[in-house]
Design an enzyme around this catalytic site. Structure first.
Site, PDB file in Angstrom:
ATOM      1  N   THR A 103       0.616  -1.093  -0.118  1.00 21.29           N
ATOM      2  CA  THR A 103      -0.079   0.211  -0.157  1.00 21.29           C
ATOM      3  C   THR A 103       0.939   1.211  -0.099  1.00 21.29           C
ATOM      4  O   THR A 103       0.606   2.151  -0.799  1.00 21.29           O
ATOM      5  CB  THR A 103      -0.932   0.055   1.301  1.00 21.29           C
ATOM      6  N   ASP A 409       2.437 -11.904   4.585  1.00 27.50           N
ATOM      7  CA  ASP A 409       3.071 -10.833   4.772  1.00 27.50           C
ATOM      8  C   ASP A 409       4.158 -10.862   6.046  1.00 27.50           C
ATOM      9  O   ASP A 409       5.009 -10.626   5.732  1.00 27.50           O
ATOM     10  CB  ASP A 409       2.192  -9.552   4.863  1.00 27.50           C
TER      11      ASP A 409
END
Length: 544
Positions: A103, A409
């Site tokens: 992001t 992640d």
């Protein structure tokens, strides 16, 4: 395209089927490209940080995904514009290389494009802006190495790894489910699971981690806290016969890719049976085939058969009578993982079965879940425990899918830390520190690039600004307070206090990020922005 000349010798360009094409040139093209890139960044901006919002995406066939993982949002969005597709590629490459920060890298690129637009309006040439950005990214890259901290961890002391994984998980879905203390407990247990899984498969001498050895399975039901790490393999199958033993200790496993069936001739054939005797002979022959197959497995000492194919009821019945438990229809990937974990070999023909090719596991058990008839097989205490499974439980399918993405992640972050032990502090502190360093360095450059370098410093502030905005704080006020504190105390650990702990010092809050992840973000964002700035002519087919 072709170049032609009129009767006065002046060149003019002919574009084939010109009336069917739309064309944008010069500044208009750059502004259109920049606004496309900014539009994508604006979508992701609200998903940044621990207080970031989730996006709900519905696919054309009705599947719903709820996530705040940048790469997943952009993958699922049906993007049509070519420049927007570049932003999708940007987050994907960050995901492939680092696994985290997908992001942030898009928000960063959007901020750089926004600053570039202001410079273009002042009349600065796009190439000069691109060169300035390149210089500034090098300054930021080196400054990050300067402010990075190395931390030492060993197989006994993994606390720093767990803290860094907790930072990664804090911006994911886990805090959204639960309240107060349970969030922290859940986040901590997830981080511990991720670190233990990575250390189980890591080769610390070579600083290498093969994430393919970590299998992530999910099952709806239970609660998120029931998620567990299994030093072995979990297979979403059950024993082929309900009366087979549900638990086998010190199992010797035959891993087969050949079916428990009589061989079929390759040619077309027809068998005429015109008497009961012939039918009996055929049946006897078939039974003998099955008998031989089962006997071969028993002779080599196998106590469990795992087969890639199915077998009919007769073979199943025989296996049960001969006390040879079996699992059928196991996928190819799972077979490979089972072979790696148990130290066995995958056997393509019954003739090749030997005792050396059997895999060994301390315990194989079938476990039932809830009131449904869902069962799974656990293969634990394997000869080679370098293959592990993270088994996720959760209230619904979407939550399990998002937890899988969050854990991916965290696993990537743990892997990156094993490769490179340097960290920088999170909460926007690294970006603010780089912004101050880039701003200070701008004075050393006499040319027009100086404007671009200053613009880069302003763009770096976009990430802490977005963090403050998403946390419900006053963005400009918070950012300027933290920036002045960094300059005054010469402390690069001051960041945005998103969780309202009461301190801006990220060391006290234990908010870490990997150095290589941050550096990659800055490099990738700068490369994409340079590429977009260099486009000054867009010719596209006309939309009717």
């Amino acid at each position: 395209m072709a170049l032609a000349f009129d009767e006065y010798g002046r060149p003019f360009i002919i574009i084939r089927e010109q009336e069917q094409k739309t064309r944008l040139r010069g500044l208009d093209a750059q502004k259109a490209n920049i606004s496309a890139g900014k539009a994508v960044a604006r979508i992701l901006r609200t998903s940044l940080g621990p207080k970031g919002m989730d996006k709900m995406l519905q696919s054309p066939d009705g599947d719903v995904t709820i996530t705040n993982d940048g790469a997943t949002i952009l993958e699922q969005m049906d993007v049509d514009n070519q420049i927007a597709k570049l932003m999708v590629e940007l987050s994907r490459s960050q995901d492939y290389e680092i696994g985290d920060g997908t992001t942030g890298v898009v928000v960063m690129a959007g901020a750089l494009l926004e600053q570039a637009e202001k410079l273009l309006e002042r009349g600065i040439h796009p190439i000069r802006i691109a060169e300035g950005y390149e210089m500034a990214s090098r300054i930021a890259f080196e400054h990050l190495e300067h402010i990075a901290h190395k931390f030492e961890f060993s197989e006994t002391d993994v606390e720093p790894l767990i803290q860094t994984c907790m930072t990664t998980l804090s911006s994911k879905i886990l805090p959204a489910f639960g309240s107060g203390n349970s969030v922290n407990r859940c986040k901590r247990s997830m981080a511990e699971i991720a670190v233990k899984a990575v250390l189980a498969v890591a080769d610390l001498e070579r600083k290498d981690v093969n994430l393919e050895l970590i299998k992530v399975e999910g099952k709806v039901g239970g609660k998120l806290e029931d998620t567990e790490l299994i030093y072995g393999i979990v297979v979403d199958k059950d024993m082929s016969h309900p009366q087979m033993p549900k638990q086998i200790e010190d199992a010797k496993i035959a891993i087969l890719t050949c079916p428990f069936e009589p061989p079929k001739p390759k040619t077309k054939h027809k068998v005429d049976i015109d008497s009961v005797e012939k039918f009996q002979t055929l049946r006897e022959q078939e039974r003998k085939y099955f008998d031989d197959m089962v006997q071969k497995c028993k002779d080599v000492g196998a106590t469990l058969v795992i087969c890639q194919w199915g077998f009919d009821d007769e073979a199943n019945h025989l296996l049960m009578h001969r006390n040879l438990p079996a699992v059928r229809w196991v996928g190819g990937v799972e077979l490979e993982l089972i072979a790696i974990a148990t130290g066995g070999r995958i056997v393509p023909r019954f003739q090749e079965l030997t005792p050396e090719k059997l895999g060994r596991a301390g315990l194989v058990r079938e476990k039932a879940f809830g009131t449904t008839k869902d069962r799974m097989i656990y293969i634990e205490h394997c000869a080679n425990s370098r293959a592990v499974t993270i088994f996720i439980r959760g209230g619904n399918k979407m939550m399990i899918e998002e937890t899988k993405r969050s854990l991916h992640d965290a696993l990537c972050v743990a892997r990156n830390l094993i490769r490179n032990k340097s960290i920088v502090y999170g909460g926007g502190s690294a970006e603010i520190s780089c912004s101050i360093a880039v701003e200070a360095a701008a004075d050393k450059y006499p040319g027009v690039e100086q404007y671009a370098i200053r613009a880069f410093a302003d763009a770096l502030d976009a990430i802490p600004m977005a963090l403050a905005e998403n946390s419900g704080l006053q963005p400009i006020e918070t950012l300027s307070a933290v920036k002045s504190q960094q300059i005054k105390d010469n402390n690069s650990c001051c960041g945005i206090d998103c969780n309202d702990v009461g301190t801006n010092d990220m060391r006290e809050q234990n908010v870490f990020e990997t150095l290589i992840g941050k550096q990659q973000q800055i490099l990738l964002a700068t490369q994409v922005v340079k590429m977009i700035l260099k486009i000054d002519d867009v010719i596209s087919p006309f939309d009717y």
